[in-house]
Design a protein around this motif. Structure first.
Motif, mmCIF file in Angstrom:
data_model
loop_
_atom_site.group_PDB
_atom_site.id
_atom_site.type_symbol
_atom_site.label_atom_id
_atom_site.label_comp_id
_atom_site.label_asym_id
_atom_site.label_seq_id
_atom_site.Cartn_x
_atom_site.Cartn_y
_atom_site.Cartn_z
ATOM 1 N N PRO A 7 6.756 1.708 3.466
ATOM 2 C CA PRO A 7 7.097 2.826 4.356
ATOM 3 C C PRO A 7 5.875 3.389 5.068
ATOM 4 C CG PRO A 7 8.203 3.049 2.231
ATOM 5 C CD PRO A 7 7.241 1.918 2.086
ATOM 6 N N ASP A 8 6.008 3.585 6.379
ATOM 7 C CA ASP A 8 4.880 4.057 7.174
ATOM 8 C C ASP A 8 4.408 5.444 6.738
ATOM 9 O OD1 ASP A 8 4.949 1.735 8.568
ATOM 10 O OD2 ASP A 8 5.638 2.578 10.469
ATOM 11 N N TRP A 9 5.340 6.343 6.462
ATOM 12 C CA TRP A 9 4.949 7.716 6.134
ATOM 13 C C TRP A 9 4.200 7.764 4.802
ATOM 14 C CZ3 TRP A 9 6.628 10.445 1.826
ATOM 15 C CH2 TRP A 9 7.714 9.910 1.123
ATOM 16 N N LYS A 10 4.546 6.897 3.867
ATOM 17 C CA LYS A 10 3.828 6.847 2.595
ATOM 18 C C LYS A 10 2.441 6.237 2.777
ATOM 19 C CE LYS A 10 7.786 6.682 -0.557
ATOM 20 N NZ LYS A 10 8.467 5.912 -1.637
ATOM 21 N N THR A 11 2.350 5.239 3.655
ATOM 22 C CA THR A 11 1.045 4.650 3.965
ATOM 23 C C THR A 11 0.118 5.697 4.553
ATOM 24 O OG1 THR A 11 1.998 2.450 4.325
ATOM 25 C CG2 THR A 11 -0.131 2.895 5.355
ATOM 26 N N ASP A 31 12.137 5.178 10.001
ATOM 27 C CA ASP A 31 11.583 5.128 11.345
ATOM 28 C C ASP A 31 10.185 4.532 11.285
ATOM 29 O OD1 ASP A 31 13.790 6.252 12.542
ATOM 30 O OD2 ASP A 31 13.086 8.299 12.208
ATOM 31 N N LYS A 32 9.963 3.481 12.080
ATOM 32 C CA LYS A 32 8.644 2.852 12.136
ATOM 33 C C LYS A 32 7.800 3.580 13.187
ATOM 34 C CE LYS A 32 7.853 -0.330 10.076
ATOM 35 N NZ LYS A 32 7.365 -0.441 8.675
ATOM 36 N N PHE A 59 0.823 -1.205 0.000
ATOM 37 C CA PHE A 59 0.000 0.000 0.000
ATOM 38 C C PHE A 59 0.862 1.263 0.000
ATOM 39 C CE2 PHE A 59 -2.783 3.142 2.164
ATOM 40 C CZ PHE A 59 -3.858 3.108 1.288
ATOM 41 N N GLY A 60 1.964 1.242 0.745
ATOM 42 C CA GLY A 60 2.827 2.409 0.833
ATOM 43 C C GLY A 60 3.734 2.599 -0.372
ATOM 44 N N LEU A 92 -2.442 8.486 14.107
ATOM 45 C CA LEU A 92 -3.697 8.936 13.509
ATOM 46 C C LEU A 92 -4.326 10.047 14.337
ATOM 47 C CD1 LEU A 92 -5.202 5.478 12.460
ATOM 48 C CD2 LEU A 92 -4.472 7.297 10.902
ATOM 49 N N ALA A 93 -4.259 9.900 15.662
ATOM 50 C CA ALA A 93 -4.840 10.914 16.537
ATOM 51 C C ALA A 93 -4.089 12.242 16.425
ATOM 52 C CB ALA A 93 -4.831 10.421 17.982
ATOM 53 N N ALA A 94 -2.788 12.175 16.140
ATOM 54 C CA ALA A 94 -1.974 13.389 16.063
ATOM 55 C C ALA A 94 -2.184 14.156 14.764
ATOM 56 C CB ALA A 94 -0.497 13.029 16.223
ATOM 57 N N ARG A 95 -2.761 13.482 13.763
ATOM 58 C CA ARG A 95 -2.986 14.130 12.467
ATOM 59 C C ARG A 95 -4.323 14.873 12.482
ATOM 60 N NH1 ARG A 95 0.812 12.713 8.196
ATOM 61 N NH2 ARG A 95 2.378 11.463 9.281
ATOM 62 N N ASN A 96 -4.343 16.027 11.866
ATOM 63 C CA ASN A 96 -5.594 16.767 11.752
ATOM 64 C C ASN A 96 -6.552 16.115 10.760
ATOM 65 O OD1 ASN A 96 -4.763 18.773 13.566
ATOM 66 N ND2 ASN A 96 -3.737 19.928 11.944
ATOM 67 N N SER A 97 -6.037 15.164 9.981
ATOM 68 C CA SER A 97 -6.847 14.551 8.927
ATOM 69 C C SER A 97 -7.819 13.501 9.456
ATOM 70 C CB SER A 97 -5.935 13.902 7.883
ATOM 71 O OG SER A 97 -4.990 14.828 7.400
ATOM 72 N N PHE A 98 -7.577 12.962 10.652
ATOM 73 C CA PHE A 98 -8.362 11.835 11.130
ATOM 74 C C PHE A 98 -8.932 12.107 12.520
ATOM 75 C CE2 PHE A 98 -5.042 10.112 8.345
ATOM 76 C CZ PHE A 98 -5.830 9.470 7.391
#
Length: 511
Positions: free
Chosen positions: A355-359, A440-441, A324-325, A449-455
């Protein structure tokens, strides 16, 4: 209560009974004629009701591991009141009931420990015999001396690896591999055997500078299905996620599900059945299945398509044999008016998403109406010793839970331990980690997810809790499984250790 709250489970109780043949061999999915209670009792093999390699009233291996790993730190970390900043919570539940609702969870006992640079064998010996001869041992004195010695040597070996003393680590690993067998009666010996094997791979990889894991996906998927048949963990992940997706799809006539690691698609027939029988009529369902093998994806797509056809439901399947990433948004065939759900059952078998950041970025771009996330309460980040300490406690608990349910010589138990649990241990200790991947994982996806304004988090509903409890009722309380609700999540664990956490999220730009 929303219509369909219990139907996802009731319509498919016969599908989640232990069975030997693949789930696709069922000609149809019907409503069971027996009561839920009768189905729960009948689902437990008669042999499993007897005592196995451990007494069901004690949790000796994982308890002792938790205590002895505390010798790897100088001081306890400060109390953290933010319950989303830890990853391996202790379930605070009364000893005599299998389920309890809590509003908060205590900080992790192991997750944020920082080990000392050197730990001597005398440190472990002191703790070992202080626990055996007295103190708060909670039954640990019943562990045989060989099991204690093996785990002590394993811990010393981990410290040697962490300071790059590979020669000393190699010497200890030779001893461990000769003393510990994955077929032993003792859960401690089985755990040590698999950890020693993974750490041997780590030492060899460090010497040679290579790491190229080979994965037989068919073997992994067969073991995954065996795990689903004898344990509530996978059923918990599937049915709680299905309920959240069902509620997000209410009165939507075109829906799209992206499964980030679909495997055999065992989760989806239950959801298809209830969608096909909605009062407002079935929606058109599009599914995008992610995976590494196009052959397996194609087979899964055929099985799901055939199942949907038997239900009279409009369905299309799009396989993507990539992580997915590693894809861009144009590879996902989204149509105007579709309600989008993303499902992610995390595991440590292999890197399923890239990669986590791309996911994270792609999920933000897609803007799903619902993200269902089921995480292992285990971190892949940090140093080798951080990962070793966390995974030793986590998998000691997993081995204990299997030992409470299956005989030591049960072929399914060996298949699960060898093809699933060992592969996860090996991936964490010998393959995974920032030093090998170059990235970095994310320590915990719920926090990210909670830290992002998107979710924003969507609390797991009372229907999800009821379904999880129904699944847990298939296993007698003596087997030690616990269900905890709090902070909008559902957690399933064994004894006092949380192992899997289910949560749901929505995007501010949801479709």
């Amino acid at each position: 209560m929303m219509k369909g709250g219990f139907e996802v489970v009731h319509a498919t109780l016969d599908m989640i009974q232990p069975h030997r043949e693949p789930i696709w061999d069922f000609a149809s999915v019907g409503f069971p004629t027996t009561s839920v209670a009768a189905a729960a009792v009948s689902s437990i093999p008669r042999q499993s009701l007897e005592n196995r390699c451990i007494n069901l009233e004690r949790n000796e291996l994982s308890d002792w591991v938790e205590q002895v790993t505390k010798k790897l730190i100088d001081d306890l970390p400060a109390q953290n009141t933010d319950t989303d900043d830890h990853h391996s919570s202790t379930l605070q539940a009364p000893a005599d009931i299998p389920m309890v609702c809590e509003d908060s969870f205590p900080p992790s006992l192991l997750g944020d420990f920082r080990p000392r640079k050197t730990v001597t064998s005398s440190d472990f010996d002191e703790l070992q015999w202080s626990n055996v001869n007295g103190g708060n041992d909670r039954g640990l004195s019943r562990l045989d001396e060989q099991g204690l010695s093996l785990i002590t040597l394993l811990l010393e070996c981990a410290v040697a690896i962490s300071i790059d003393n590979l020669g000393e680590a190699h010497r200890m690993l030779l001893e461990l591999t000769q003393m510990a067998s994955p077929y032993a009666l003792s859960c401690a010996e089985r755990v040590v055997a698999y950890f020693a094997k993974a750490m041997s791979s780590r030492v060899i990889n460090s010497w040679l500078g290579i790491c190229s894991p080979l994965i037989n996906y068919k073997t992994v998927h067969c073991a995954f299905q065996a795990f689903n048949n004898v344990s509530p963990f996978i059923k918990f992940a599937h049915f709680t996620s299905n309920q959240a997706i069902l509620e997000a799809f209410h009165r939507r006539d075109r829906v799209h599900i992206i499964d980030l690691d679909i495997m055999q698609g065992l989760q989806w027939p239950a959801l298809f059945h209830i969608l096909a029988t909605r009062m407002e009529g079935p929606p058109h369902v599009t599914m995008t299945g992610m995976g590494s093998s196009m052959e397996l994806l194609t087979e899964t797509g055929k099985q799901l398509s055939n199942f949907a056809k038997r239900l009279g439901m409009s369905f299309e399947f799009h396989p993507i044999a990539k992580k997915f990433g590693e894809i861009d948004i144009t590879m996902v065939r989204l149509r105007r008016g579709e309600t989008l759900a993303i499902h992610w059952l995390q595991h440590s078998l292999y890197d399923a998403t890239g990669p986590d950041w791309k996911t994270m970025r792609l999920m933000e771009q897609l803007g799903p109406r619902i993200i269902t996330l089921v995480e292992q309460d285990l971190s892949h980040g940090g140093s080798f010793l951080d990962r070793f300490v966390g995974s030793l406690h986590y998998y000691s608990t997993m081995f204990d839970s299997l030992g409470a349910y299956l005989a030591a010589d049960d072929p399914n138990r060996h298949r699960i331990e060898h093809c699933l649990l060992y592969r996860e241990i090996n991936n964490i200790l010998a393959i995974g980690g920032p030093a090998r991947s170059g990235e970095d994982k994310m320590k915990q996806w719920r926090s990210e997810l909670a830290a992002r304004n998107s979710f924003v988090q969507v609390p797991m509903s009372s229907n999800s809790m009821a379904q999880a409890q129904l699944i847990l009722n298939m296993f007698p309380p003596a087997h030690g499984y616990r269900l905890v609700q709090g902070d909008g999540t559902l957690r399933l664990g064994w004894k006092d250790t949380s192992l899997f956490t289910a949560s749901a999220w929505t995007s501010h730009i949801s479709r």
